[in-house]
Design an enzyme around this catalytic site. Structure first.
Site, PDB file in Angstrom:
ATOM      1  N   TYR A 140       9.074 -83.964  32.516  1.00 27.03           N
ATOM      2  CA  TYR A 140      10.403 -83.646  32.013  1.00 27.03           C
ATOM      3  C   TYR A 140      11.328 -83.130  33.115  1.00 27.03           C
ATOM      4  CZ  TYR A 140       8.511 -84.034  27.275  1.00 27.03           C
ATOM      5  OH  TYR A 140       7.931 -84.494  26.122  1.00 27.03           O
ATOM      6  N   LYS A 190      -5.100 -86.286  31.476  1.00 28.57           N
ATOM      7  CA  LYS A 190      -5.515 -87.695  31.575  1.00 28.57           C
ATOM      8  C   LYS A 190      -6.033 -87.948  32.988  1.00 28.57           C
ATOM      9  CE  LYS A 190      -4.967 -90.967  29.259  1.00 28.57           C
ATOM     10  NZ  LYS A 190      -5.967 -91.745  28.465  1.00 28.57           N
ATOM     11  N   ASP A 223      -5.597 -88.170  24.849  1.00 34.46           N
ATOM     12  CA  ASP A 223      -5.613 -89.106  23.723  1.00 34.46           C
ATOM     13  C   ASP A 223      -6.785 -88.832  22.789  1.00 34.46           C
ATOM     14  OD1 ASP A 223      -7.285 -89.897  25.785  1.00 34.46           O
ATOM     15  OD2 ASP A 223      -6.842 -92.027  25.613  1.00 34.46           O
ATOM     16  N   ASP A 247       3.865 -81.360  24.213  1.00 34.63           N
ATOM     17  CA  ASP A 247       4.930 -81.726  23.283  1.00 34.63           C
ATOM     18  C   ASP A 247       4.355 -82.547  22.129  1.00 34.63           C
ATOM     19  OD1 ASP A 247       7.313 -82.374  22.053  1.00 34.63           O
ATOM     20  OD2 ASP A 247       8.245 -83.239  23.826  1.00 34.63           O
ATOM     21  N   ASP A 251       3.211 -81.080  18.099  1.00 34.17           N
ATOM     22  CA  ASP A 251       3.856 -81.647  16.917  1.00 34.17           C
ATOM     23  C   ASP A 251       2.819 -82.257  15.968  1.00 34.17           C
ATOM     24  OD1 ASP A 251       6.256 -80.853  17.882  1.00 34.17           O
ATOM     25  OD2 ASP A 251       7.069 -82.848  18.265  1.00 34.17           O
TER      26      ASP A 251
END
Length: 282
Positions: A140, A190, A223, A247, A251
């Site tokens: 970001y 990852k 994942d 993020d 959520d």
């Protein structure tokens, strides 16, 4: 000395939520809290009034406050505004300028609200997990970024950047929280496809081995973590991860409780020279 709270209602339902939170502040003042508050604009409301989602004046007020109470920012009204002026830029600006690097996102399922979740009761009832999201680094904020014309057409670039000290400080927050909970941390990245993930995994493990030997640490690909949150969320206690994955995973965890609106959020910075920790609560 009174505590100074800057209330930034923002947009949409944020205004309603902030107004109710102010009622709580006033009631607590009746019982000795001794807090003063000031309301100002951020996000789309600030853009409409000032042409800027975060004005220098409001940023200065934020820096001089003991805490910030934020409602919410954004809405379809501002979808066509240039990226640097969109409501979300105001939120990102607060996080970056105040160095609020640690985002705490608890996901609690209360028995009275268990039916709000789309998952089976036995999967989510009494769920209590904490996601610790790194908030001021990663893709970001990494450079270079942008969209440019090339001989082969348009090219978009976003850069995932993490320094070892950024990983170390967010991992410390997670480990310290775990000491007050179940002494269990899951670190997500990852590392199978990203160099930033390799460094993340190495630094978190090194910190654990050095300063948090009694904490149980496991590493999980992000994942897989997304899948496991739906399959067996109670296996987790504290999850620590980077800005992008945090993020997404926070959520997802919100929907375990029934709604993103059921999750509170605290964004914390480092102590300044006076021992004060800058903080924002959503």
């Amino acid at each position: 000395m009174s505590s100074k709270i800057l209330v930034l209602p923002g947009d949409g339902i944020g205004v309603e939520v902030a107004n109710q939170a102010i009622r709580v502040i006033e009631k607590l003042n009746d019982h000795g809290l001794d807090a003063i508050y000031e309301k100002d604009l951020v996000g789309g409301a600030s853009y409409d009034a000032n042409g800027d989602p975060l004005t220098p004046a409001v940023l200065e007020k934020a820096k001089n406050s003991d805490a910030i109470l934020l409602g919410a920012v954004g809405g379809s009204k501002w979808d066509d505004v240039e990226r640097s002026k969109r409501p979300e830029a105001g939120l990102l600006g607060l996080r970056k300028e105040l160095e609020l690097f640690a985002n705490l996102r608890p996901a609690l399922v209360f028995e009275a609200l268990v039916s709000a979740s789309t998952l089976k009761k036995e999967v989510v009832n009494n769920l209590d997990i904490m996601i610790v999201r790194e908030l001021t680094g990663g893709v970001y904020f990494g450079q270079p970024r942008g969209i440019e014309e090339t001989a082969n057409g348009k090219k978009a670039v976003d850069t995932q950047v993490y320094h070892d000290y950024e990983i170390d400080r967010i991992a410390r927050v997670a480990f310290d929280l775990a000491k007050k909970r179940k002494n269990k941390v899951t670190s997500c990245e990852k590392s199978n496809v990203m160099e930033a993930g390799v460094l993340w995994k190495e630094e978190v493990q090194a910190l654990k081995d050095k300063d948090y030997k009694k904490i149980e640490l496991s590493h999980m690909l992000a994942d897989n973590c997304a899948m496991q949150l739906l399959r067996d969320p109670k296996q987790f206690d504290v999850i620590v991860t980077d800005n992008l994955f945090g993020d997404i995973l926070s959520d997802e965890a919100a929907m375990l409780t029934g709604s993103l609106g059921l999750l509170p959020s605290a964004s914390l910075g480092a102590k300044d020279k006076n021992g004060k920790i800058r903080s924002m609560y959503e």
